[in-house]
Every structure is written in structure tokens, then in C-alpha cells.
Design an enzyme around this catalytic site. Structure first.
Site, mmCIF file in Angstrom:
data_model
loop_
_atom_site.group_PDB
_atom_site.id
_atom_site.type_symbol
_atom_site.label_atom_id
_atom_site.label_comp_id
_atom_site.label_asym_id
_atom_site.label_seq_id
_atom_site.Cartn_x
_atom_site.Cartn_y
_atom_site.Cartn_z
ATOM 1 N N ASP A 196 49.553 44.026 29.451
ATOM 2 C CA ASP A 196 49.077 43.472 28.176
ATOM 3 C C ASP A 196 47.664 43.970 27.880
ATOM 4 O O ASP A 196 46.743 43.189 27.659
ATOM 5 C CB ASP A 196 49.129 41.944 28.226
ATOM 6 C CG ASP A 196 50.524 41.421 28.499
ATOM 7 O OD1 ASP A 196 51.140 40.881 27.571
ATOM 8 O OD2 ASP A 196 51.013 41.571 29.634
ATOM 9 N N ASP A 223 53.484 45.903 27.252
ATOM 10 C CA ASP A 223 52.523 45.610 26.184
ATOM 11 C C ASP A 223 51.291 46.493 26.342
ATOM 12 O O ASP A 223 50.272 46.081 26.900
ATOM 13 C CB ASP A 223 52.155 44.133 26.164
ATOM 14 C CG ASP A 223 53.246 43.272 25.548
ATOM 15 O OD1 ASP A 223 54.309 43.815 25.195
ATOM 16 O OD2 ASP A 223 53.046 42.052 25.438
ATOM 17 N N TYR A 226 49.570 47.675 21.582
ATOM 18 C CA TYR A 226 49.530 46.625 20.559
ATOM 19 C C TYR A 226 49.395 47.221 19.159
ATOM 20 O O TYR A 226 48.665 46.701 18.307
ATOM 21 C CB TYR A 226 48.405 45.628 20.838
ATOM 22 C CG TYR A 226 48.746 44.654 21.935
ATOM 23 C CD1 TYR A 226 49.185 43.366 21.645
ATOM 24 C CD2 TYR A 226 48.668 45.020 23.265
ATOM 25 C CE1 TYR A 226 49.519 42.467 22.645
ATOM 26 C CE2 TYR A 226 49.003 44.143 24.279
ATOM 27 C CZ TYR A 226 49.431 42.871 23.963
ATOM 28 O OH TYR A 226 49.776 41.984 24.968
ATOM 29 N N ASN A 280 57.410 43.356 24.927
ATOM 30 C CA ASN A 280 57.867 42.996 23.585
ATOM 31 C C ASN A 280 57.083 43.709 22.485
ATOM 32 O O ASN A 280 57.604 43.961 21.396
ATOM 33 C CB ASN A 280 57.793 41.482 23.380
ATOM 34 C CG ASN A 280 56.418 40.914 23.638
ATOM 35 O OD1 ASN A 280 55.890 41.022 24.748
ATOM 36 N ND2 ASN A 280 55.812 40.290 22.634
ATOM 37 N N HIS A 362 58.322 42.804 32.370
ATOM 38 C CA HIS A 362 57.261 42.269 31.515
ATOM 39 C C HIS A 362 57.134 40.737 31.518
ATOM 40 O O HIS A 362 56.079 40.220 31.883
ATOM 41 C CB HIS A 362 57.414 42.793 30.087
ATOM 42 C CG HIS A 362 56.313 42.350 29.178
ATOM 43 N ND1 HIS A 362 54.988 42.640 29.430
ATOM 44 C CD2 HIS A 362 56.329 41.614 28.029
ATOM 45 C CE1 HIS A 362 54.233 42.118 28.479
ATOM 46 N NE2 HIS A 362 55.017 41.494 27.618
ATOM 47 N N HIS A 372 54.864 31.072 26.567
ATOM 48 C CA HIS A 372 56.066 31.723 27.120
ATOM 49 C C HIS A 372 56.719 30.901 28.241
ATOM 50 O O HIS A 372 57.444 31.456 29.078
ATOM 51 C CB HIS A 372 55.738 33.129 27.622
ATOM 52 C CG HIS A 372 55.106 34.004 26.574
ATOM 53 N ND1 HIS A 372 55.735 34.302 25.394
ATOM 54 C CD2 HIS A 372 53.888 34.618 26.537
ATOM 55 C CE1 HIS A 372 54.939 35.081 24.662
ATOM 56 N NE2 HIS A 372 53.814 35.277 25.331
ATOM 57 N N HIS A 399 52.881 39.535 30.062
ATOM 58 C CA HIS A 399 53.332 38.682 28.965
ATOM 59 C C HIS A 399 52.439 37.454 28.759
ATOM 60 O O HIS A 399 52.001 37.189 27.645
ATOM 61 C CB HIS A 399 54.786 38.277 29.198
ATOM 62 C CG HIS A 399 55.537 37.906 27.951
ATOM 63 N ND1 HIS A 399 55.411 38.582 26.769
ATOM 64 C CD2 HIS A 399 56.451 36.921 27.710
ATOM 65 C CE1 HIS A 399 56.220 38.042 25.859
ATOM 66 N NE2 HIS A 399 56.851 37.038 26.412
ATOM 67 N N VAL A 400 52.216 36.679 29.799
ATOM 68 C CA VAL A 400 51.284 35.553 29.722
ATOM 69 C C VAL A 400 49.882 36.099 29.960
ATOM 70 O O VAL A 400 49.629 36.746 30.978
ATOM 71 C CB VAL A 400 51.628 34.465 30.761
ATOM 72 C CG1 VAL A 400 50.591 33.343 30.724
ATOM 73 C CG2 VAL A 400 53.019 33.917 30.503
ATOM 74 N N HIS A 401 48.965 35.810 29.060
ATOM 75 C CA HIS A 401 47.639 36.428 29.098
ATOM 76 C C HIS A 401 46.689 35.632 29.990
ATOM 77 O O HIS A 401 45.679 35.070 29.544
ATOM 78 C CB HIS A 401 47.071 36.562 27.686
ATOM 79 C CG HIS A 401 47.957 37.356 26.784
ATOM 80 N ND1 HIS A 401 47.935 37.243 25.418
ATOM 81 C CD2 HIS A 401 48.920 38.290 27.070
ATOM 82 C CE1 HIS A 401 48.832 38.063 24.895
ATOM 83 N NE2 HIS A 401 49.448 38.699 25.876
#
Length: 576
Positions: A196, A223, A226, A280, A362, A372, A399-401
Site C-alpha cells: 500500500d 496497492d 494508487y 484492489n 493483498h 476491512h 490492505h489495512v493501513h
């Protein structure tokens, strides 16, 4: 001479005394650990601004057909993919694709600087991102080149140039070092893991910090650029996209961000292979229901080499580590192609040659943040048992920041043979760091929230344990060992076939000597968890004593050890 004989003993005593006083690094053998939450530091910003396209690290600084956005990727233990871009991308209402055959794809390489003993040619392509809706801008890429160079020797430095010699457009010289061959005793020095990422001020800190840690391989767990979050319509943007473009059924993505990202990453990826998997933000739907066009065109992955028929999932070896990259945004059901490939892939892993088995995709299966939460339960229910059965050691996701490391777990229960799941989706993107935990009052999402962008919804209440009958826990779950809301990256250092050191580096610690946010030795137990697995009978090696674990990672101790060797060598030479 008598004093000389006792000098090494004396120095070793000093060394061990310093080692004993060093900070102890825990091992998973000491777990499961009581859950720890390090609260978000309010002195930090939750996010940072996107870098503009004219930023020095993003803008194009070469002539049209000069190679740029150079990137390496592993193919086989004896071959490497080299990719780059030439020509000018176009964006606007009307764009005209260029002919990819107009510029050749060549790589010259050899083991001495300036002396290239081999040459390989490859393929070239372009891709389009089209939005035939009023007011939206289309995009066509520059020429993307992919060349595989082969016959490489392990643990050897190579120098290379890429481009088209017929038009005098060859890159500057770059270099890389190949990884060890698959072996139970040879491993990459350091593997960086990041997810991410994006293109923000925090992204620059993450990559600068990562480069300082000198990795020999990078895992990018989805990710990347972006492009779909950047200002659309030629960079002008729209505060209310659906209001400004009510007749557009899909959101335009600003593809020049991918070109900026390639330039931004080149100082790293031109010398260190980077293995990617889709997230995603790589879906990027366009006209005719096409998706993932940029991901598919820009990145070389060893899909064919690993028996996969899709770039969305593949595997590769890095010394004694076998890595499986899985796709969460393509069919993962037990009746699908990916599952069939994974089943065969795991069955064929020989743990006597590649004792470590690492998986990455991811979206995390285990996640205690509100963001999420339980989003990919369907994927977990389909695939978790297969990974557990074959003794996967570590799983990386994004995915989770935020950062979160789990205790060994299987099916939401503590299990000493389960993988260590690690969420590392804190690379620094524009969407900010996640701070809310699902187990805190008022933060439990509704079961109708967190609907995946691909696949079904399988949200469920827990049927047993401390959260029985509930959708969310009322405290940090016992499988969550450590969590913290900060941007950063991780480094995996495999010591031998049994011990691997995992270190998470926070961005705010970049200027601190020997900084680390979370650190642990992940210890494999094949004798109790892999009975009957292929090659398991010859797996064990000399393990690292947990009580002395810190010896292997303390720079002061390394310096003392080198000094000891120097003193002894000098003394022997002086008195001989």
C-alpha cells in the site's frame, strides 16, 4: 607468547558479557504472547499529501526513447527479468497508440563493469486505459519492454545496460547481485516487505528507509501507485466525481501516476528485484469491463516458470525460501484454477531444499482493525486449511493501513503449527493510516460493511472462544500479538533453516540508529508440525539459542567481533 594464547579467550569473554547485557529479542517459541497495542502517536500526522507530477522523483528527465522506469524481477534462480519504458505516454480525449515495434528491447550484461559478454532481446508492448464518456480522458502508454536474461551464476554481481543500440538509446550502467540457489543453508541477506505504498511524502520516507536497510529482494504486497486515487481528468480533479460526471459508470484513473511511480522506484528496482502481487487499487476498471491492464502490462512475474497460467498468482525460490504469491481478486474457490495450482504447488515443495515456505497476498485474513474487518473471510475459508496442512511459515498481507503481527493461529484459534500472519499495509499512501480497532467500543463495523471488491461476503459471528456469539471481540484478540498505527516497512532475515529474524521499521524512526518498532525471531518446528512432508527428514539445522538471539543483530557486538578478529590477527603477525 603465553599472554598471546589467552588473548582470544579474554576477548571472547568481553564479547559475551556485552552480548548478555544486550536487549533480548523474543522468539515465537516463547509465545503465544499477550496482545500488545501501541497507541497512535497524536504528534504524527495520519497521512501526507500526494507528490505532484512535477516532483523531481516523478517527472520524466530523459529524452523520449531513453530507457526509464527500469525494474528487475526474479524469473528462475538462474535468470532475471529486466523491464523498462521508452517513448511518451499520451493522455487526453483523443490518443493515438504508438507501435511498440518501433523501439527494440535489448539487454547487454556481464560480470565486469563496462564489459558485456552477453546480449538478450525480449518483447515490447503498450496498453490503453479508455473512458469513452464525456469529459473523461483516455490514456495510452509508452512502450513497455520485458527481457529475460539467463545463464546467471548464483550470488554474483552483474552489470547491465538496456535499450535499443540501433538508435543509440542505451541506459546508463546498472548492476544487481543474484540470489543463492535453492538450498537449506543459503538464504538472501535481507528481504524487504512493503504494501500500500502510493506516492506521498510518507512513501518517500518508506522507500528511503527501505533502501538504507540494503535489501537483496523486495516483496510488494499490492496497492502500488494508487493511480485511481489521484486527481482525475488530466490532474484537475473533481470534488464530487459522480456530480461532475453523472453519465460515467466507472471512475477514471490517472494513469500518468504509474509512470511517475516507475521513476520514483527506479533507484531501488534497477538494482534489487521486486516481486509484486495485485491489490484492489490495481483493478482499475475501464471500458468493455477490462481490468488490471496496467498491472498486467508493466510487471514481469514468473507465472509460466512456476506452472501458473496467470500473472495473478505464481511462486519463486529465493535461496532456501519458497514464496507463493496468491491473488485475492481472481477466483480463489476450491473448484477454481488458482486453488488447483496452489494444491499442486504446495505438494511439490521440497522442504529439504527450501525449508522456509512464505505466502503473500493483498487483503489479510487476520485483522483486528475496523478497516476491512473480515472482508476476505470467503478466501480464508477456502484456502486456510490447505496452507496449514503444508506448513506455511509466514504470511504477508497489506490492505489495512497499519501494522499488525499475529501469534501463530489457525481458524481463529492459537495453534503452535499455524503461520505467523503479518499485516504490512502501511507503506504511506494517501488514504491515511488506520487507527480504529474493531474490538474497541463503537468501532465494531456492521456485518454489511467491508464488502470485498471481488468475491462473496462470508462475515460471521465467532462460534467459540472469548468472542463466542459475537461479530467483534470486546478486547484485542488473543491471536493479535502486536499492533500499531504507523507507516513503515519490514525486513526478513533468514538465519538458517529454523530461525528467521523479522523486524518492522517505523517511518518516524528513520533517523534513529538501530531503530525497530517490532522485532521477533520466527522459529520453525518441522519435527512437530511437518510430519510426513516432502523432504522433512533432513530439515533440521543448528538452531539459534533464544537466550543469545540479540548477538546476531546488535551492531555494537558486530563491531566488537570484527575488532577481536583484527587484534588477534595483528597479534599473531607481530609475535610470529
Amino acid at each position: 607468547m603465553d599472554n598471546l594464547k589467552i588473548l582470544p579467550v579474554f576477548l571472547m569473554i568481553i564479547y559475551k558479557a556485552v552480548a548478555a547485557s544486550s536487549q533480548h529479542i523474543p522468539t515465537t517459541l516463547e509465545g503465544p504472547f499477550e496482545p500488545v497495542t501501541r497507541r497512535f502517536d497524536p504528534s504524527l500526522r495520519r497521512g501526507s499529501d500526494d507528490l505532484p507530477m512535477d516532483h523531481p522523483r516523478l517527472r520524466k528527465n530523459v529524452t523520449s526513447n531513453f530507457p526509464e522506469q527500469i525494474a528487475l524481477a526474479l524469473s528462475t534462480p538462474a535468470s532475471m527479468w529486466i523491464s523498462w519504458v521508452t517513448g511518451d505516454a499520451q493522455i487526453g480525449l483523443n490518443v493515438t497508440p504508438v507501435d511498440p515495434k518501433t523501439v527494440a528491447s535489448e539487454v547487454w550484461y556481464g560480470k565486469e563493469s563496462g564489459k558485456y559478454t552477453a546480449k538478450r532481446s525480449g518483447i515490447s508492448m503498450i496498453y490503453n486505459q479508455l473512458y469513452p464518456f464525456e469529459g473523461l480522458w483516455n490514456y495510452t502508454s509508452g512502450i513497455i519492454h520485458h527481457v529475460k536474461i539467463d545463464g546467471l551464476e548464483p550470488e554474483t554481481k552483474y552489470y547491465y545496460k538496456c535499450g535499443d543500440s540501433s538508435i543509440g538509446e542505451m541506459s546508463d550502467e546498472h548492476s544487481f547481485e543474484t540470489l543463492p540457489l535453492p538450498s537449506s543453508v543459503r538464504f538472501p541477506s535481507r528481504i524487504a516487505v512493503v504494501g500500500d505504498l502510493g506516492l506521498t511524502s510518507n512513501s518517500t520516507t518508506t522507500i528511503d528507509h527501505l533502501i538504507m536497510n540494503d535489501p537483496s529482494l523486495v516483496l510488494m504486497v499490492g496497492d502500488l501507485a494508487y493511480a485511481n486515487q489521484y486527481l482525475t481528468t488530466g490532474g484537475k480533479g473533481a470534488s464530487c466525481y459522480s456530480c461532475a460526471f453523472p453519465d460515467a459508470p466507472i471512475r477514471e484513473t490517472y494513469q500518468p501516476r504509474w509512470d511517475g511511480w516507475g521513476r520514483f522506484m527506479q533507484p531501488l528496482t534497477s538494482s534489487v528485484p521486486m516481486m509484486v502481487i495485485e491489490g484492489n487499487h490495481e483493478i482499475e476498471p475501464q471500458a468493455a469491463e477490462l481490468t488490471f491492464n496496467s498491472y498486467m502490462a508493466r510487471f514481469s512475474v514468473p507465472a509460466e516458470e512456476s506452472g501458473s497460467d496467470s500473472n495473478f498468482y505464481y511462486s519463486f525460490d529465493a535461496g532456501g525460501i519458497h514464496v507463493v504469491m496468491l491473488g485475492a481478486y481472481v477466483d480463489y474457490n476450491g473448484t477454481g484454477d488458482q486453488y488447483g495450482w496452489l494444491e499442486k504447488e504446495l505438494k511439490n515443495v521440497d522442504r529439504s531444499t527450501t525449508p522456509w515456505l512464505v505466502a503473500a497476498w493483498h487483503p489479510p485474513w487476520y485483522n483486528s482493525y475496523s478497516s476491512h474487518y473480515q472482508e476476505f473471510e470467503c478466501m480464508r475459508l477456502q484456502m486456510e486449511a490447505l496452507l496449514y496442512q503444508h506448513g506455511v511459515d509466514i504470511v504477508f498481507s497489506g490492505h489495512v493501513h497499519a501494522y499488525e503481527r499475529m501469534n501463530r493461529v489457525f481458524n481463529y484459534s492459537l495453534d503452535s503449527c499455524g503461520p505467523v500472519y503479518i499485516t504490512i499495509g502501511d507503506g504511506g499512501n494517501i488514504e491515511q493510516v488506520d487507527v480504529d480497532h474493531a474490538d474497541e467500543p463503537g468501532n465494531c463495523p456492521s456485518p454489511s460493511d467491508n464488502v470485498p471488491e471481488f468475491g462473496s461476503v462470508c462475515h460471521m459471528n465467532f462460534s467459540s472462544g472469548p468472542a463466542r456469539g459475537k461479530f467483534c471481540w470486546d478486547r484485542q484478540p488473543e491471536w493479535s500479538a502486536y499492533r500499531e498505527s504507523s507507516f513503515g516497512h519490514g525486513i526478513l532475515e533468514v538465519v538458517n533453516s529454523t530461525y528467521a529474524l523479522w523486524t518492522w521499521h517505523r517511518n518516524q524512526d528513520i533517523y534513529q540508529e538501530n531503530s525497530r518498532g517490532d522485532q521477533i525471531y520466527i522459529v520453525r518446528q518441522p519435527e512437530s508440525c511437518l510430519a510426513g512432508s516432502k523432504g522433512n527428514g533432513v530439515l533440521l539445522s543448528t538452531t539459534l539459542p533464544p537466550s543469545n538471539a540479540a548477538i546476531y543483530t546488535n551492531p555494537l557486538l558486530d563491531t566488537i567481533l570484527l575488532y577481536m578478529v583484527f587484534v588477534v590477527a595483528f597479534s599473531l603477525q607481530t609475535f610470529s
